[in-house]
Design an enzyme around this catalytic site. Structure first.
Site, short mmCIF file in Angstrom:
data_model
loop_
_atom_site.label_atom_id
_atom_site.label_comp_id
_atom_site.label_asym_id
_atom_site.label_seq_id
_atom_site.Cartn_x
_atom_site.Cartn_y
_atom_site.Cartn_z
N SER A 184 -35.92 32.00 -26.59
CA SER A 184 -35.32 31.95 -25.26
C SER A 184 -35.65 33.14 -24.37
CB SER A 184 -33.80 31.78 -25.38
OG SER A 184 -33.26 32.76 -26.23
N HIS A 212 -34.30 25.07 -25.76
CA HIS A 212 -35.17 25.25 -24.59
C HIS A 212 -36.43 24.38 -24.65
CE1 HIS A 212 -33.08 28.58 -22.59
NE2 HIS A 212 -32.80 29.02 -23.80
N LYS A 243 -28.58 22.25 -20.98
CA LYS A 243 -29.79 22.72 -20.27
C LYS A 243 -30.47 21.49 -19.64
CE LYS A 243 -30.19 26.59 -23.54
NZ LYS A 243 -29.28 27.55 -22.91
#
Ligand code: PLP
Length: 392
Positions: A184, A212, A243
């Site tokens: 990240s 991610h 996300k």
């Protein structure tokens, strides 16, 4: 309140302010989008959210949440096994399993919780955990909670060190290799093909946190596992719904029926904490469907990432290389990263600075993140700000 505690905490906070590492919250008064309204600042371009596919304010994601809220109420008012399981939980979990190429999936209120659930639950008294030194804080804490027989923190993506540690582990030990899919703070990818091969050779279990990567990598957005052609070959995937997949909150473990069943029986965040609000499950489900129905979202994210990388280099910056939507720019000292972030905000661009202890001392950075919601006009506005602050 205890006076001594109040004073010593006050001193600690003063220390953060003096070191110019004190973080303050910027208050948004609009939806999370390519631009937001920020209290005291007006409209700013957002280059620091995890809203990779721009779905956080998508009308259909919002509508699905409202429908879920009206149909199921504010929340579960209970943990899953007591009386907190709703239809949308099961629908979402079926979809997450299908997305991940696994037999099953189990939702949590965050990926933090998912990591704190799966790593301790899969740790038995023989277990050796092998964990990348740059893994996310939730993995670090989960490993601490697990109390394995042995813990090996291998240098970042060092496959020789990982191999050596696997060779040294007792033959009968359960071996868990835990890695971020996309790191990240660096934006680089785990060396998953090598990790999978080492796991096969040494009969180890692979756990990948792809928070991610899902919604960013792979032909259809299934993440780092799809990117490397390994769908169906990784034992355990953890991910977030906070996300790319709608941006609200929530996390999940995708794995075999047996692993998910054991997690439902044993994992503490599942047994002792309320379930994901149904409204969030409804929004996340719609977000996944939209990602799969509209491949142009992924294409736009990738185009924006490539365009902004080029713009940064042309403006004199040296971002770290990477294939994900994270573009870190190392500046050195923490105070410098914070100052750069502040100057960019003065110029109407929201990019967060990260310093120690989030990243190692001396490697403070600003972390640019791309979104499919950004238009060329936003990227151009942002790069002009980057040029102005670079010139100072
Ligand atoms: C790699 C990784 N894992 C886990 C998390 C935590 O996700 P959540 O916000 O769903 O708890 C994050 C969020 O920053 C992350 O980057």
């Amino acid at each position: 309140m205890n006076r001594g505690l109040k004073e010593s905490i006050g001193d600690e906070l003063d220390g953060l302010r003096e070191a110019r590492t004190y973080k303050r919250f910027n208050v948004l008064t609009s939806t999370q989008g390519p631009v937001v309204e920020m209290e005291g600042r007006g409209e700013v371009v957002v280059l620091s959210s995890n809203n990779y596919l721009g779905l956080a304010e998508h009308p259909e994601v919002v509508r699905a949440g409202i429908d879920g809220l009206e149909r199921y109420g504010a929340g579960t008012a209970s943990v899953r096994f007591i009386c907190g399981t709703f239809e949308p939980h099961l629908e979402l979990e079926r979809k997450l399993a299908e997305l991940s190429g696994t037999e099953a999936a189990l939702s949590y209120v965050s990926c933090w919780n998912a990591n704190e659930a799966v790593i301790p639950t899969l740790t038995d008294p023989t277990t050796v955990i092998l964990t990348d030194e740059l893994n996310h804080a939730s993995i670090i804490d989960a490993v601490r909670l697990s109390r394995p027989a042995q813990k090996v923190i291998y240098p970042h993506s060092d496959m020789t060190a990982l191999r050596d540690a696997l060779v040294a582990a007792p033959r009968d030990a359960r071996k868990l290799i835990v890695t971020d899919g996309v790191f990240s703070m660096e934006g680089d990818l785990a060396k998953l093909p090598e990790i999978a091969e080492l796991a096969r050779e040494h009969e180890a279990v692979v756990i990948v946190d792809d928070s991610h990567g899902v919604g960013v990598l792979g032909e259809t957005g299934r993440g780092v596992i799809e990117h490397f052609g390994l769908l169906g070959e990784i034992d355990v995937l953890t991910g977030t719904l906070g996300k790319a997949l709608g941006g609200a909150a929530g996390g999940y473990v995708a794995a075999s029926e047996e692993v998910c069943d054991l997690l439902a029986q044993r994992s503490r965040p599942q047994l002792f904490s309320n379930a994901l609000p149904p409204t969030v499950a409804c929004s996340a489900l719609r977000a996944i469907e939209l990602m799969l129905e509209q491949p142009e979202l992924l294409a736009r994210l990738r185009e924006n990432t490539a365009t902004f990388r080029t713009m940064l280099v042309e403006a004199g910056y040296q971002p770290l290389d990477g294939e994900a939507a994270i573009i870190p720019i190392i500046v050195g000292e923490t105070a410098k990263a914070m100052a750069l972030s502040e100057r960019l905000l003065d110029e109407g661009v929201f990019v967060t600075g990260f310093g120690y202890p989030v990243v190692p001392e001396g490697t403070a950075r600003i972390r640019v993140q791309m979104s499919a919601a950004l238009e060329l006009e936003h990227l151009e506005r942002a790069i002009e700000a980057f040029k102005r602050v670079h010139a100072v």
